[in-house]
Design an enzyme around this catalytic site. Structure first.
Site, mmCIF file in Angstrom:
data_model
loop_
_atom_site.group_PDB
_atom_site.id
_atom_site.type_symbol
_atom_site.label_atom_id
_atom_site.label_comp_id
_atom_site.label_asym_id
_atom_site.label_seq_id
_atom_site.Cartn_x
_atom_site.Cartn_y
_atom_site.Cartn_z
ATOM 1 N N SER A 76 0.819 -1.219 0.000
ATOM 2 C CA SER A 76 0.000 0.000 0.000
ATOM 3 C C SER A 76 0.845 1.259 0.000
ATOM 4 O O SER A 76 1.980 1.262 0.483
ATOM 5 C CB SER A 76 -0.916 0.029 1.228
ATOM 6 O OG SER A 76 -1.800 -1.051 1.210
ATOM 7 N N ALA A 77 0.275 2.325 -0.512
ATOM 8 C CA ALA A 77 0.939 3.626 -0.503
ATOM 9 C C ALA A 77 1.213 4.042 0.947
ATOM 10 O O ALA A 77 0.388 3.791 1.831
ATOM 11 C CB ALA A 77 0.061 4.668 -1.186
#
Length: 184
Positions: A76-77
């Protein structure tokens, strides 16, 4: 396995520090505990498919694709991970179930629960779980346990008061709002 050079380690440390500074300045990191976890966990260790610079970019790192090229797995970012960790309000000593495991978020959460807590990270895809086990094995905090329920692993949720999820919660690119965590 090769040992990274001192220069690579210095670059990784510097690259890990910069996003933490940006996330704090942008309000994604709001507590000292999340700040410490983000600075301590080497994101590049969970994204060996990409360069150090790409691993620390403020973006998703695709780790798996379907035959048609659709991304089916990712790290994930950083801004999203920080927001999720802050929203979960994980405290030291807690038992946490993380759903949708690639390993990185489990390592971050382990930093929040500390030595008296425990993180069980769960995924329906055995390949994702095997990946998490591989990346968490070296230096994995003893308080993390990657599981795949379809491989006969024991159920982790009997006494788990907190849960976080990286699993997709959107349709056609429009994310739903994250629910508030239950409990104190």
């Amino acid at each position: 396995m090769t040992t990274p050079s001192t220069t690579d380690l210095d670059e990784a440390t510097d690259l890990r520090r910069r996003p933490a500074d940006r996330l704090a300045a942008a309000g994604h990191i709001r507590t000292p505990a999340v700040d410490r976890a983000v600075r301590a966990v080497p994101r590049h260790a969970f994204a060996p498919e990409v360069s150090l610079v790409a691993a620390y970019a403020d973006d998703v790192v695709a780790t798996r694709h379907s035959p048609d090229g659709t991304t089916t797995g990712s790290v994930s970012a950083p801004w999203l991970r920080a927001d999720m960790l802050e929203a979960a309000r994980v405290q030291p000593g807690r038992r946490v179930l993380e759903v949708g495991s690639g390993g990185c978020n489990a390592a971050l959460t382990a930093g929040l629960v500390g030595p008296t807590g425990h993180v069980t990270t769960l995924d329906i895809d055995p390949a994702v779980t095997e990946r998490a086990v591989r990346f968490l094995r070296d230096g994995r905090p003893r308080r993390t346990a990657p599981r795949c329920p379809w491989t006969g692993s024991p159920p982790p949720w009997k006494s788990t008061p907190r849960a976080t999820s990286r699993s997709s919660t959107h349709r056609r690119g429009r994310p739903r709002s994250l629910p508030r965590p239950a409990g104190p």
